[in-house]
Design a protein around this motif. Structure first.
Motif, mmCIF file in Angstrom:
data_model
loop_
_atom_site.group_PDB
_atom_site.id
_atom_site.type_symbol
_atom_site.label_atom_id
_atom_site.label_comp_id
_atom_site.label_asym_id
_atom_site.label_seq_id
_atom_site.Cartn_x
_atom_site.Cartn_y
_atom_site.Cartn_z
ATOM 1 N N HIS A 150 9.134 18.496 2.917
ATOM 2 C CA HIS A 150 7.746 18.218 2.549
ATOM 3 C C HIS A 150 7.311 16.863 3.103
ATOM 4 N N ALA A 151 6.030 16.739 3.417
ATOM 5 C CA ALA A 151 5.452 15.418 3.668
ATOM 6 C C ALA A 151 5.534 14.595 2.390
ATOM 7 N N ARG A 152 5.493 13.290 2.520
ATOM 8 C CA ARG A 152 5.646 12.394 1.368
ATOM 9 C C ARG A 152 4.517 11.367 1.319
ATOM 10 N N ILE A 153 4.208 10.934 0.118
ATOM 11 C CA ILE A 153 3.406 9.732 -0.107
ATOM 12 C C ILE A 153 4.375 8.673 -0.607
ATOM 13 N N THR A 154 4.346 7.499 -0.006
ATOM 14 C CA THR A 154 5.339 6.487 -0.348
ATOM 15 C C THR A 154 4.758 5.078 -0.347
ATOM 16 N N LEU A 155 5.316 4.227 -1.170
ATOM 17 C CA LEU A 155 5.043 2.801 -1.053
ATOM 18 C C LEU A 155 5.614 2.290 0.259
ATOM 19 N N ASN A 156 4.937 1.324 0.856
ATOM 20 C CA ASN A 156 5.469 0.718 2.070
ATOM 21 C C ASN A 156 6.444 -0.405 1.701
ATOM 22 N N LEU A 157 7.063 -0.982 2.703
ATOM 23 C CA LEU A 157 8.062 -2.028 2.462
ATOM 24 C C LEU A 157 7.443 -3.236 1.765
ATOM 25 N N ALA A 158 6.225 -3.612 2.146
ATOM 26 C CA ALA A 158 5.583 -4.790 1.544
ATOM 27 C C ALA A 158 5.434 -4.620 0.037
ATOM 28 N N ALA A 186 0.841 -1.193 0.000
ATOM 29 C CA ALA A 186 0.000 0.000 0.000
ATOM 30 C C ALA A 186 0.876 1.242 0.000
ATOM 31 N N TYR A 187 0.204 2.386 -0.170
ATOM 32 C CA TYR A 187 0.833 3.690 0.024
ATOM 33 C C TYR A 187 0.509 4.183 1.430
#
Length: 226
Positions: free
Chosen positions: A168-176, A157-158
């Protein structure tokens, strides 16, 4: 994990573009399509400018981002703007593109943007990662309050991250999500980052999030170093 060393960053960029295009070709051959998630910053630009000419079925490729700064799409720090300018041209211009921050509304309400991204989530087949001198990759920063959630959630998920060392805040993919990609490529350039990589390859630690990808990826994880 495989490590490929190159004499110059230009050699690294060329080899990386070739390897990414081959990985996309294989995914298209197997699935009929491929999802490519790329990182931003200035480091990938030489690779983007080579990858965009690679002859493959770009119309079957969807390009998205490993992570994004929560800024307007025309902001100088926007990863989406970088991808549009340097990758989505020439042959790669026929690829589909899914940005993580679409407009000012997403900037005003990034939690809603994350929720929308997760509703439309497509697992990337190929991810292209960079690494910071603090050992972060994607926007999995050692000092982000959300790091443990990003590392422990088993569902790809993001998520929204607030690294203290970034403006800045970030939107990122998680480790999974990073681990679920069929192929993951890590680009490392320069002596300082080479020392960080050496430490990361000694074993997994949340203090160097890139080490968790390197140690736990069970498919194809290739490091391109210059």
């Amino acid at each position: 994990m495989r490590l490929f060393e190159h004499p110059t960053p230009m050699d690294q960029a060329e080899a990386l573009a070739i390897s990414i295009s081959h990985a996309l070709e294989l995914a298209i051959r197997v699935n009929g399509w491929a999802v490519l998630a790329v990182s931003g910053g200035r480091s990938p630009v030489p690779m983007f400018e080579r990858l965009r000419y690679r002859p493959l079925r770009w119309e079957a490729v969807t390009v998205t981002l490993v992570d994004e700064r929560v800024v307007p799409p025309d902001h100088p720090d926007s990863n989406a703007a970088l991808v549009r300018a340097h990758l989505l041209r020439e042959a790669a211009g026929s690829a589909a593109f899914i940005p993580l921050v679409a407009d000012a509304q997403d900037v005003a309400d990034p939690a809603a943007a994350v929720a929308r991204a997760n509703r439309a989530f497509r697992q990337p087949d190929v991810v292209v990662l960079g690494m910071g001198e603090d050992g972060h990759t994607a926007s999995l920063f050692p000092d982000a309050p959300e790091l443990q959630h990003a590392l422990s959630d088993p569902q790809p998920a993001y998520l929204l991250a607030h690294p203290g060392t970034a403006p800045h805040a970030r939107i990122t993919l998680n480790l999974a999500a990073l681990l679920a990609a069929e192929r993951a490529f890590l680009s490392v350039t320069g002596e300082a980052k080479a020392h960080v990589l050496e430490r990361a390859l000694q074993g997994p630690t949340a203090a160097l999030p890139v080490s968790l990808v390197a140690s736990r990826h069970r498919h194809g994880f290739d490091v391109f170093k210059a």
